[in-house]
Design a protein around this motif. Structure first.
Motif, short mmCIF file in Angstrom:
data_model
loop_
_atom_site.label_atom_id
_atom_site.label_comp_id
_atom_site.label_asym_id
_atom_site.label_seq_id
_atom_site.Cartn_x
_atom_site.Cartn_y
_atom_site.Cartn_z
N ASP A 31 0.64 -1.13 0.19
CA ASP A 31 -0.13 -0.29 -0.25
C ASP A 31 1.44 1.57 -0.15
N GLY A 32 -0.15 2.69 -0.74
CA GLY A 32 1.11 4.20 -0.41
C GLY A 32 2.08 3.86 -0.87
N THR A 33 2.69 3.09 -2.56
CA THR A 33 4.24 2.65 -2.97
C THR A 33 5.03 1.53 -2.04
N GLY A 34 4.70 2.29 -0.93
CA GLY A 34 5.46 0.78 0.30
C GLY A 34 5.87 -0.24 -0.77
N GLY A 35 7.15 -1.21 0.12
CA GLY A 35 7.47 -2.36 -0.57
C GLY A 35 8.45 -2.01 -1.57
N GLY A 36 8.58 -3.56 -2.11
CA GLY A 36 9.14 -3.51 -3.26
C GLY A 36 9.16 -4.94 -3.82
N LEU A 37 9.94 -4.80 -5.14
CA LEU A 37 10.62 -6.25 -5.68
C LEU A 37 11.22 -6.23 -7.00
N SER A 38 11.87 -7.22 -6.85
CA SER A 38 13.51 -7.17 -7.65
C SER A 38 13.20 -8.85 -8.14
N LEU A 39 14.43 -8.54 -9.78
CA LEU A 39 14.04 -9.98 -10.19
C LEU A 39 14.87 -10.00 -11.30
N GLN A 40 15.83 -11.39 -11.49
CA GLN A 40 16.80 -11.62 -12.05
C GLN A 40 16.65 -12.99 -12.56
N PRO A 41 16.25 -12.69 -14.06
CA PRO A 41 16.38 -13.55 -14.52
C PRO A 41 17.60 -15.24 -14.54
N ILE A 134 11.11 -10.38 -2.72
CA ILE A 134 9.91 -9.46 -2.36
C ILE A 134 9.59 -8.76 -0.98
N HIS A 135 9.75 -7.49 -1.22
CA HIS A 135 9.29 -6.89 0.67
C HIS A 135 8.14 -6.74 0.62
N THR A 136 7.71 -6.90 1.57
CA THR A 136 5.74 -6.76 1.69
C THR A 136 5.94 -5.53 2.99
N HIS A 137 4.96 -4.81 2.59
CA HIS A 137 4.96 -3.98 4.08
C HIS A 137 2.92 -4.73 4.82
N SER A 138 2.97 -5.36 4.62
CA SER A 138 1.97 -6.68 5.41
C SER A 138 1.39 -6.57 6.93
N GLN A 139 0.33 -6.07 7.52
CA GLN A 139 0.13 -5.67 8.41
C GLN A 139 0.19 -6.67 9.28
N HIS A 140 0.44 -7.54 8.87
CA HIS A 140 0.48 -9.30 9.49
C HIS A 140 1.89 -9.48 9.89
N SER A 141 2.34 -9.39 8.71
CA SER A 141 4.50 -9.11 8.91
C SER A 141 4.00 -8.41 9.82
N ASN A 142 4.52 -7.28 10.05
CA ASN A 142 4.07 -6.49 10.94
C ASN A 142 4.03 -6.92 12.50
N LEU A 143 2.70 -7.15 12.28
CA LEU A 143 1.88 -8.30 13.43
C LEU A 143 3.05 -8.91 13.54
N ALA A 144 3.64 -9.60 13.27
CA ALA A 144 4.33 -10.92 13.32
C ALA A 144 5.37 -10.51 14.43
N VAL A 230 11.03 -7.41 9.99
CA VAL A 230 11.76 -5.64 10.23
C VAL A 230 10.92 -5.38 11.53
N HIS A 231 11.61 -5.28 12.55
CA HIS A 231 10.31 -5.22 14.06
C HIS A 231 9.53 -3.57 13.44
N HIS A 232 7.85 -4.28 13.70
CA HIS A 232 6.83 -2.99 13.03
C HIS A 232 7.28 -2.52 11.81
N HIS A 233 7.67 -3.08 10.78
CA HIS A 233 8.48 -2.95 9.56
C HIS A 233 7.40 -3.04 8.77
N GLY A 234 8.06 -5.44 8.11
CA GLY A 234 7.20 -6.13 7.76
C GLY A 234 8.38 -7.07 7.14
N ALA A 235 8.32 -6.61 6.16
CA ALA A 235 9.29 -8.98 5.87
C ALA A 235 10.49 -8.74 4.22
N TYR A 236 10.87 -8.99 4.01
CA TYR A 236 11.85 -9.48 3.10
C TYR A 236 12.38 -10.53 3.03
#
Length: 279
Positions: A31-41, A134-144, A230-236
Protein backbone atom coordinates in the motif's frame (compact mmCIF):
# COMPACT_ATOMS: atom_id res chain seq x y z
CA UNK A 1 23.04 -4.41 -25.26
CA UNK A 2 21.23 -1.13 -24.70
CA UNK A 3 18.21 -1.47 -22.43
CA UNK A 4 15.23 0.51 -23.71
CA UNK A 5 11.63 1.01 -22.69
CA UNK A 6 10.56 -1.10 -25.68
CA UNK A 7 12.86 -3.95 -24.66
CA UNK A 8 11.47 -3.85 -21.12
CA UNK A 9 7.89 -3.89 -22.39
CA UNK A 10 8.63 -7.27 -24.01
CA UNK A 11 10.87 -8.78 -21.33
CA UNK A 12 9.04 -11.56 -19.42
CA UNK A 13 10.64 -10.82 -16.05
CA UNK A 14 9.97 -7.07 -16.22
CA UNK A 15 6.34 -7.77 -17.05
CA UNK A 16 6.12 -10.48 -14.39
CA UNK A 17 7.44 -8.10 -11.72
CA UNK A 18 4.74 -5.54 -12.57
CA UNK A 19 2.08 -8.26 -12.55
CA UNK A 20 3.16 -9.49 -9.11
CA UNK A 21 3.22 -5.91 -7.82
CA UNK A 22 -0.43 -5.51 -8.84
CA UNK A 23 -1.37 -8.81 -7.22
CA UNK A 24 0.34 -7.99 -3.95
CA UNK A 25 -1.02 -4.45 -3.84
CA UNK A 26 -4.50 -6.01 -4.10
CA UNK A 27 -3.67 -8.18 -1.07
CA UNK A 28 -2.69 -5.12 0.99
CA UNK A 29 1.03 -5.90 1.04
CA UNK A 30 2.27 -2.88 -0.98
CA UNK A 31 0.00 0.00 0.00
CA UNK A 32 0.88 3.67 -0.43
CA UNK A 33 3.88 3.02 -2.74
CA UNK A 34 5.49 1.05 0.12
CA UNK A 35 7.38 -2.21 -0.16
CA UNK A 36 9.01 -3.40 -3.35
CA UNK A 37 10.19 -6.25 -5.54
CA UNK A 38 13.23 -7.30 -7.53
CA UNK A 39 13.68 -10.10 -10.07
CA UNK A 40 16.77 -11.48 -11.78
CA UNK A 41 16.40 -13.87 -14.74
CA UNK A 42 17.90 -17.34 -14.43
CA UNK A 43 19.27 -19.32 -17.36
CA UNK A 44 16.70 -22.09 -16.95
CA UNK A 45 13.66 -19.85 -16.52
CA UNK A 46 10.95 -20.95 -18.93
CA UNK A 47 9.35 -17.99 -20.68
CA UNK A 48 6.19 -19.98 -21.38
CA UNK A 49 5.77 -20.61 -17.64
CA UNK A 50 5.97 -16.87 -16.98
CA UNK A 51 3.47 -16.13 -19.75
CA UNK A 52 0.94 -18.35 -17.97
CA UNK A 53 0.84 -16.02 -14.95
CA UNK A 54 0.82 -12.78 -16.94
CA UNK A 55 -2.27 -10.85 -17.97
CA UNK A 56 -3.77 -13.03 -20.69
CA UNK A 57 -5.40 -10.01 -22.35
CA UNK A 58 -2.04 -8.57 -23.41
CA UNK A 59 -1.13 -9.05 -27.07
CA UNK A 60 2.54 -8.13 -26.59
CA UNK A 61 4.88 -11.05 -27.25
CA UNK A 62 7.61 -11.62 -24.68
CA UNK A 63 11.27 -12.45 -25.24
CA UNK A 64 14.48 -12.67 -23.23
CA UNK A 65 17.54 -10.53 -24.00
CA UNK A 66 21.13 -11.68 -24.49
CA UNK A 67 23.10 -11.42 -21.25
CA UNK A 68 20.06 -10.69 -19.10
CA UNK A 69 21.05 -13.21 -16.40
CA UNK A 70 23.10 -10.45 -14.76
CA UNK A 71 20.22 -7.96 -14.81
CA UNK A 72 18.15 -7.17 -11.73
CA UNK A 73 14.78 -5.48 -12.29
CA UNK A 74 13.82 -3.25 -9.35
CA UNK A 75 10.72 -1.27 -8.44
CA UNK A 76 11.26 2.52 -8.14
CA UNK A 77 10.59 4.82 -5.22
CA UNK A 78 7.38 6.80 -4.84
CA UNK A 79 5.40 5.18 -7.64
CA UNK A 80 2.14 3.32 -7.11
CA UNK A 81 2.82 -0.41 -7.28
CA UNK A 82 -0.59 -1.18 -8.78
CA UNK A 83 0.14 1.02 -11.83
CA UNK A 84 3.73 0.04 -12.61
CA UNK A 85 4.70 -0.71 -16.21
CA UNK A 86 7.94 -2.42 -17.29
CA UNK A 87 9.41 0.92 -18.45
CA UNK A 88 9.03 2.23 -14.86
CA UNK A 89 11.58 -0.24 -13.50
CA UNK A 90 15.25 0.26 -12.75
CA UNK A 91 17.69 -2.29 -14.16
CA UNK A 92 20.87 -3.02 -12.21
CA UNK A 93 23.66 -5.06 -13.80
CA UNK A 94 25.49 -7.30 -11.32
CA UNK A 95 28.32 -7.66 -13.86
CA UNK A 96 29.12 -3.92 -13.82
CA UNK A 97 27.61 -3.03 -10.41
CA UNK A 98 25.73 -0.13 -11.94
CA UNK A 99 22.33 0.84 -13.27
CA UNK A 100 21.98 0.23 -17.00
CA UNK A 101 18.45 1.65 -17.21
CA UNK A 102 16.91 4.49 -15.21
CA UNK A 103 13.22 5.27 -15.70
CA UNK A 104 11.24 8.50 -15.60
CA UNK A 105 8.58 9.03 -12.98
CA UNK A 106 5.47 9.34 -15.16
CA UNK A 107 3.64 11.21 -12.39
CA UNK A 108 6.22 14.00 -12.04
CA UNK A 109 8.00 13.84 -15.40
CA UNK A 110 11.32 13.82 -13.55
CA UNK A 111 13.94 11.12 -13.26
CA UNK A 112 12.67 8.36 -10.98
CA UNK A 113 14.52 7.57 -7.77
CA UNK A 114 15.65 4.08 -6.80
CA UNK A 115 13.72 2.50 -3.97
CA UNK A 116 15.09 3.03 -0.48
CA UNK A 117 15.31 -0.78 -0.35
CA UNK A 118 17.49 -1.04 -3.47
CA UNK A 119 20.75 -1.55 -1.57
CA UNK A 120 19.17 -4.41 0.36
CA UNK A 121 17.75 -5.99 -2.80
CA UNK A 122 21.09 -5.73 -4.61
CA UNK A 123 22.93 -7.24 -1.63
CA UNK A 124 20.61 -10.25 -1.61
CA UNK A 125 21.09 -10.77 -5.35
CA UNK A 126 24.83 -10.15 -5.55
CA UNK A 127 26.05 -11.62 -2.25
CA UNK A 128 23.51 -14.33 -1.44
CA UNK A 129 22.54 -15.50 -4.92
CA UNK A 130 18.85 -14.63 -4.63
CA UNK A 131 16.97 -14.31 -7.92
CA UNK A 132 13.83 -12.78 -6.44
CA UNK A 133 13.17 -10.51 -3.46
CA UNK A 134 9.76 -9.37 -2.27
CA UNK A 135 9.59 -6.73 0.46
CA UNK A 136 6.09 -6.66 1.94
CA UNK A 137 4.53 -4.00 4.14
CA UNK A 138 1.64 -6.23 5.14
CA UNK A 139 -0.13 -5.68 8.44
CA UNK A 140 0.40 -9.29 9.45
CA UNK A 141 4.15 -9.35 8.79
CA UNK A 142 4.30 -6.24 10.98
CA UNK A 143 2.18 -7.85 13.70
CA UNK A 144 4.25 -11.04 13.54
CA UNK A 145 7.16 -9.07 14.98
CA UNK A 146 5.09 -8.42 18.10
CA UNK A 147 4.77 -12.17 18.73
CA UNK A 148 8.33 -13.42 18.77
CA UNK A 149 10.69 -15.43 20.92
CA UNK A 150 13.16 -12.82 22.13
CA UNK A 151 15.17 -15.49 23.92
CA UNK A 152 16.21 -17.10 20.64
CA UNK A 153 18.27 -14.36 19.03
CA UNK A 154 20.66 -15.54 16.33
CA UNK A 155 23.23 -12.98 17.51
CA UNK A 156 23.46 -9.41 18.80
CA UNK A 157 22.10 -8.05 15.52
CA UNK A 158 18.72 -9.79 15.82
CA UNK A 159 15.96 -9.13 18.34
CA UNK A 160 14.43 -12.58 18.22
CA UNK A 161 12.67 -15.12 16.02
CA UNK A 162 9.12 -15.59 14.87
CA UNK A 163 8.18 -19.27 15.09
CA UNK A 164 5.45 -21.46 13.64
CA UNK A 165 4.86 -25.20 13.91
CA UNK A 166 2.34 -27.92 13.06
CA UNK A 167 0.72 -26.13 10.13
CA UNK A 168 -0.07 -27.54 6.68
CA UNK A 169 1.23 -24.48 4.80
CA UNK A 170 4.72 -25.12 6.15
CA UNK A 171 4.98 -27.64 3.32
CA UNK A 172 5.15 -24.72 0.86
CA UNK A 173 8.40 -23.47 2.43
CA UNK A 174 12.02 -24.56 2.19
CA UNK A 175 15.30 -24.06 3.99
CA UNK A 176 17.62 -21.72 2.12
CA UNK A 177 20.88 -23.46 3.02
CA UNK A 178 19.91 -26.96 1.85
CA UNK A 179 16.79 -26.34 -0.25
CA UNK A 180 14.79 -29.03 1.54
CA UNK A 181 11.05 -28.55 1.80
CA UNK A 182 9.59 -28.41 5.28
CA UNK A 183 7.16 -30.92 6.72
CA UNK A 184 3.96 -29.86 8.44
CA UNK A 185 5.46 -31.19 11.69
CA UNK A 186 8.53 -28.92 11.51
CA UNK A 187 9.10 -25.70 13.41
CA UNK A 188 9.83 -22.85 11.02
CA UNK A 189 11.65 -19.76 12.21
CA UNK A 190 12.19 -16.28 10.78
CA UNK A 191 14.89 -13.95 12.09
CA UNK A 192 13.68 -10.54 13.29
CA UNK A 193 15.87 -7.44 13.17
CA UNK A 194 15.26 -4.00 14.67
CA UNK A 195 13.81 -1.23 12.54
CA UNK A 196 15.94 1.82 11.72
CA UNK A 197 15.16 5.42 10.74
CA UNK A 198 16.07 4.74 7.09
CA UNK A 199 15.98 1.61 4.97
CA UNK A 200 19.68 1.61 4.08
CA UNK A 201 20.56 1.44 7.78
CA UNK A 202 18.94 -2.01 7.88
CA UNK A 203 21.61 -3.48 5.61
CA UNK A 204 24.24 -4.52 8.23
CA UNK A 205 21.67 -6.34 10.38
CA UNK A 206 19.92 -7.91 7.39
CA UNK A 207 23.23 -9.06 5.91
CA UNK A 208 24.29 -10.63 9.21
CA UNK A 209 20.96 -12.44 9.59
CA UNK A 210 21.19 -13.72 6.01
CA UNK A 211 24.65 -15.17 6.66
CA UNK A 212 23.12 -17.25 9.46
CA UNK A 213 20.24 -18.30 7.22
CA UNK A 214 22.58 -19.32 4.39
CA UNK A 215 24.78 -21.45 6.65
CA UNK A 216 22.03 -22.82 8.87
CA UNK A 217 24.15 -21.72 11.83
CA UNK A 218 22.23 -21.51 15.09
CA UNK A 219 19.22 -23.26 13.63
CA UNK A 220 19.13 -26.11 16.21
CA UNK A 221 15.70 -27.69 15.84
CA UNK A 222 14.31 -24.71 13.89
CA UNK A 223 14.11 -24.52 10.11
CA UNK A 224 15.41 -21.05 9.26
CA UNK A 225 13.49 -19.60 6.32
CA UNK A 226 14.67 -17.29 3.54
CA UNK A 227 13.00 -14.29 5.08
CA UNK A 228 13.91 -11.52 7.51
CA UNK A 229 11.25 -9.67 9.48
CA UNK A 230 11.84 -6.05 10.43
CA UNK A 231 10.29 -5.04 13.75
CA UNK A 232 7.16 -2.88 13.31
CA UNK A 233 7.93 -2.62 9.58
CA UNK A 234 7.48 -5.65 7.31
CA UNK A 235 9.31 -8.59 5.74
CA UNK A 236 12.04 -9.28 3.20
CA UNK A 237 11.31 -12.57 1.41
CA UNK A 238 13.92 -13.97 -0.98
CA UNK A 239 14.33 -17.09 -3.12
CA UNK A 240 16.45 -18.65 -5.86
CA UNK A 241 13.83 -18.08 -8.56
CA UNK A 242 10.59 -16.18 -9.08
CA UNK A 243 8.32 -19.21 -8.71
CA UNK A 244 9.81 -20.20 -5.34
CA UNK A 245 9.53 -16.59 -4.18
CA UNK A 246 5.87 -16.42 -5.20
CA UNK A 247 5.09 -19.66 -3.37
CA UNK A 248 7.02 -18.65 -0.27
CA UNK A 249 5.64 -15.15 0.15
CA UNK A 250 2.06 -16.37 -0.22
CA UNK A 251 2.51 -19.28 2.21
CA UNK A 252 4.47 -17.28 4.76
CA UNK A 253 2.20 -14.25 4.71
CA UNK A 254 -0.70 -16.70 5.22
CA UNK A 255 1.10 -18.10 8.28
CA UNK A 256 1.84 -14.59 9.63
CA UNK A 257 -1.88 -13.86 9.49
CA UNK A 258 -2.78 -17.23 10.96
CA UNK A 259 -0.40 -16.81 13.91
CA UNK A 260 -1.92 -13.42 14.72
CA UNK A 261 -5.45 -14.84 14.69
CA UNK A 262 -4.34 -17.78 16.83
CA UNK A 263 -2.91 -15.37 19.38
CA UNK A 264 -6.33 -13.69 19.58
CA UNK A 265 -8.17 -17.00 19.93
CA UNK A 266 -5.85 -18.26 22.67
CA UNK A 267 -4.10 -21.61 23.19
CA UNK A 268 -4.78 -24.17 20.50
CA UNK A 269 -5.20 -27.93 20.69
CA UNK A 270 -1.84 -29.75 20.60
CA UNK A 271 -0.84 -31.88 17.63
CA UNK A 272 -2.20 -35.42 18.27
CA UNK A 273 0.16 -38.23 19.21
CA UNK A 274 0.52 -40.27 16.03
CA UNK A 275 1.37 -43.40 17.98
CA UNK A 276 -2.11 -43.55 19.48
CA UNK A 277 -4.19 -41.81 16.81
CA UNK A 278 -6.89 -43.87 15.12
CA UNK A 279 -8.30 -43.43 11.62
Amino acid sequence: MKVTADLLSRHPHARLLCDLARQYFARGWLDGTGGGLSLQPAGDDVTAAIERVLDSSSEISVSRADGDESWVFLTPSGMFKEHLAPADLFVWDTATSDYIYRPTNVRTGLAAKPSASSDLFIHLHAKLGARAVIHTHSQHSNLATCNLDSGSRLDERTVGRWRCSDQEYLKGLANWHDGKMLANTDTAAVAVIANRPTEDQLLPDLAAACEKIASGEGASEDKLLACVLVHHHGAYHFARDWAKAKTQVECLEYLFELSYKQAILGPRQPWPDRSTATH
